[in-house]
Design a protein around this motif. Structure first.
Motif, PDB file in Angstrom:
ATOM      1  N   LYS A   3      57.721 -14.379  -0.408  1.00  0.00           N
ATOM      2  CA  LYS A   3      57.374 -12.970  -0.249  1.00  0.00           C
ATOM      3  C   LYS A   3      57.822 -12.162  -1.464  1.00  0.00           C
ATOM      4  CE  LYS A   3      57.976  -9.114   2.909  1.00  0.00           C
ATOM      5  NZ  LYS A   3      58.564  -8.654   4.160  1.00  0.00           N
ATOM      6  N   SER A   4      59.006 -12.459  -2.010  1.00  0.00           N
ATOM      7  CA  SER A   4      59.498 -11.712  -3.165  1.00  0.00           C
ATOM      8  C   SER A   4      58.624 -11.964  -4.390  1.00  0.00           C
ATOM      9  CB  SER A   4      60.959 -12.049  -3.467  1.00  0.00           C
ATOM     10  OG  SER A   4      61.107 -13.403  -3.812  1.00  0.00           O
ATOM     11  N   ASN A   5      58.074 -13.180  -4.542  1.00  0.00           N
ATOM     12  CA  ASN A   5      57.154 -13.457  -5.650  1.00  0.00           C
ATOM     13  C   ASN A   5      55.883 -12.622  -5.530  1.00  0.00           C
ATOM     14  OD1 ASN A   5      58.866 -15.278  -6.857  1.00  0.00           O
ATOM     15  ND2 ASN A   5      57.811 -17.086  -6.058  1.00  0.00           N
ATOM     16  N   TRP A   6      55.364 -12.520  -4.302  1.00  0.00           N
ATOM     17  CA  TRP A   6      54.176 -11.713  -4.075  1.00  0.00           C
ATOM     18  C   TRP A   6      54.452 -10.241  -4.380  1.00  0.00           C
ATOM     19  CZ3 TRP A   6      49.387 -13.170  -3.839  1.00  0.00           C
ATOM     20  CH2 TRP A   6      49.076 -14.459  -3.419  1.00  0.00           C
ATOM     21  N   LEU A   7      55.604  -9.761  -3.936  1.00  0.00           N
ATOM     22  CA  LEU A   7      55.960  -8.370  -4.201  1.00  0.00           C
ATOM     23  C   LEU A   7      56.111  -8.120  -5.695  1.00  0.00           C
ATOM     24  CD1 LEU A   7      58.525  -7.692  -1.331  1.00  0.00           C
ATOM     25  CD2 LEU A   7      56.174  -6.859  -1.508  1.00  0.00           C
ATOM     26  N   GLY A   8      56.731  -9.064  -6.394  1.00  0.00           N
ATOM     27  CA  GLY A   8      56.896  -8.936  -7.837  1.00  0.00           C
ATOM     28  C   GLY A   8      55.566  -8.888  -8.560  1.00  0.00           C
ATOM     29  N   ARG A   9      54.633  -9.719  -8.136  1.00  0.00           N
ATOM     30  CA  ARG A   9      53.300  -9.713  -8.737  1.00  0.00           C
ATOM     31  C   ARG A   9      52.584  -8.403  -8.473  1.00  0.00           C
ATOM     32  NH1 ARG A   9      50.251 -15.467  -8.475  1.00  0.00           N
ATOM     33  NH2 ARG A   9      51.738 -16.586  -9.787  1.00  0.00           N
ATOM     34  N   GLY A  10      52.746  -7.878  -7.269  1.00  0.00           N
ATOM     35  CA  GLY A  10      52.125  -6.592  -6.932  1.00  0.00           C
ATOM     36  C   GLY A  10      52.675  -5.465  -7.775  1.00  0.00           C
ATOM     37  N   LEU A  12      54.039  -5.736 -10.738  1.00  0.00           N
ATOM     38  CA  LEU A  12      53.569  -5.947 -12.104  1.00  0.00           C
ATOM     39  C   LEU A  12      52.134  -5.465 -12.252  1.00  0.00           C
ATOM     40  CD1 LEU A  12      54.035  -7.089 -14.937  1.00  0.00           C
ATOM     41  CD2 LEU A  12      53.285  -9.312 -14.069  1.00  0.00           C
ATOM     42  N   ALA A  13      51.301  -5.761 -11.289  1.00  0.00           N
ATOM     43  CA  ALA A  13      49.904  -5.327 -11.326  1.00  0.00           C
ATOM     44  C   ALA A  13      49.811  -3.800 -11.316  1.00  0.00           C
ATOM     45  CB  ALA A  13      49.134  -5.916 -10.154  1.00  0.00           C
ATOM     46  N   ILE A  14      50.640  -3.157 -10.515  1.00  0.00           N
ATOM     47  CA  ILE A  14      50.642  -1.690 -10.451  1.00  0.00           C
ATOM     48  C   ILE A  14      51.096  -1.093 -11.781  1.00  0.00           C
ATOM     49  CG2 ILE A  14      51.800   0.297  -9.390  1.00  0.00           C
ATOM     50  CD1 ILE A  14      51.683  -1.312  -6.735  1.00  0.00           C
ATOM     51  N   ARG A  15      52.136  -1.657 -12.379  1.00  0.00           N
ATOM     52  CA  ARG A  15      52.606  -1.163 -13.687  1.00  0.00           C
ATOM     53  C   ARG A  15      51.526  -1.333 -14.754  1.00  0.00           C
ATOM     54  NH1 ARG A  15      57.971  -3.510 -12.562  1.00  0.00           N
ATOM     55  NH2 ARG A  15      57.157  -5.363 -13.576  1.00  0.00           N
ATOM     56  N   ASN A  16      50.849  -2.488 -14.747  1.00  0.00           N
ATOM     57  CA  ASN A  16      49.775  -2.715 -15.718  1.00  0.00           C
ATOM     58  C   ASN A  16      48.629  -1.734 -15.522  1.00  0.00           C
ATOM     59  OD1 ASN A  16      51.061  -4.830 -17.027  1.00  0.00           O
ATOM     60  ND2 ASN A  16      50.075  -6.401 -15.788  1.00  0.00           N
ATOM     61  N   LEU A  17      48.254  -1.507 -14.286  1.00  0.00           N
ATOM     62  CA  LEU A  17      47.194  -0.558 -13.982  1.00  0.00           C
ATOM     63  C   LEU A  17      47.586   0.848 -14.420  1.00  0.00           C
ATOM     64  CD1 LEU A  17      44.444  -0.038 -12.706  1.00  0.00           C
ATOM     65  CD2 LEU A  17      45.590   0.197 -10.499  1.00  0.00           C
ATOM     66  N   ASP A  18      48.820   1.240 -14.171  1.00  0.00           N
ATOM     67  CA  ASP A  18      49.305   2.554 -14.566  1.00  0.00           C
ATOM     68  C   ASP A  18      49.273   2.707 -16.090  1.00  0.00           C
ATOM     69  OD1 ASP A  18      50.509   5.133 -13.960  1.00  0.00           O
ATOM     70  OD2 ASP A  18      52.350   4.288 -14.830  1.00  0.00           O
ATOM     71  N   ARG A  19      49.736   1.690 -16.812  1.00  0.00           N
ATOM     72  CA  ARG A  19      49.747   1.729 -18.279  1.00  0.00           C
ATOM     73  C   ARG A  19      48.323   1.839 -18.819  1.00  0.00           C
ATOM     74  NH1 ARG A  19      51.674  -3.057 -19.303  1.00  0.00           N
ATOM     75  NH2 ARG A  19      49.665  -3.929 -19.842  1.00  0.00           N
ATOM     76  N   GLU A  20      47.417   1.035 -18.290  1.00  0.00           N
ATOM     77  CA  GLU A  20      46.035   1.064 -18.751  1.00  0.00           C
ATOM     78  C   GLU A  20      45.350   2.375 -18.397  1.00  0.00           C
ATOM     79  OE1 GLU A  20      44.265  -2.494 -17.202  1.00  0.00           O
ATOM     80  OE2 GLU A  20      45.563  -3.768 -18.431  1.00  0.00           O
ATOM     81  N   SER A  21      45.673   2.917 -17.249  1.00  0.00           N
ATOM     82  CA  SER A  21      45.116   4.195 -16.830  1.00  0.00           C
ATOM     83  C   SER A  21      45.583   5.321 -17.756  1.00  0.00           C
ATOM     84  CB  SER A  21      45.543   4.459 -15.386  1.00  0.00           C
ATOM     85  OG  SER A  21      44.968   5.598 -14.881  1.00  0.00           O
TER      86      SER A  21
END
Length: 90
Positions: A3-10, A12-21
């Motif tokens: 579960k912690s791996n899934w949360l970490g990936r989520g 990371l995806a949010i940070r990447n989306l925020d940076r690209e946005s």
């Protein structure tokens, strides 16, 4: 996968989306300034932004280096390029 791996990936995806946005907003702001003839002029002091800064480092920057440093120290409230576009459209 834990579960912690899934949360970490989520996260990371949010940070990447925020940076690209944010980058997309900055580029759109630069394109808007090109269209209205204000590209290369600092939004705060209205002085010319160094061509070297625009060409090599930050082509979407809205502030000269002096004003950007002041903005980073929160000495004035910056104008979000996207908010400015929305205000102009209204």
């Amino acid at each position: 996968m834990t579960k912690s791996n899934w949360l970490g990936r989520g996260e990371l995806a949010i940070r990447n989306l925020d940076r690209e946005s944010n980058m997309l907003r900055n580029v759109r702001g630069a394109l808007s300034r090109i269209a209205d003839g204000s590209y290369g002029t600092c939004l705060h002091c209205e002085e010319e932004i160094s061509p070297k800064r625009l060409e090599r480092l930050w082509p979407w920057t809205a502030y000269c280096i002096k004003c950007q440093e002041a903005a980073d120290r929160h000495e004035f409230e910056t104008v979000d390029a996207y908010d400015s576009l929305l205000a102009d459209a209204a």
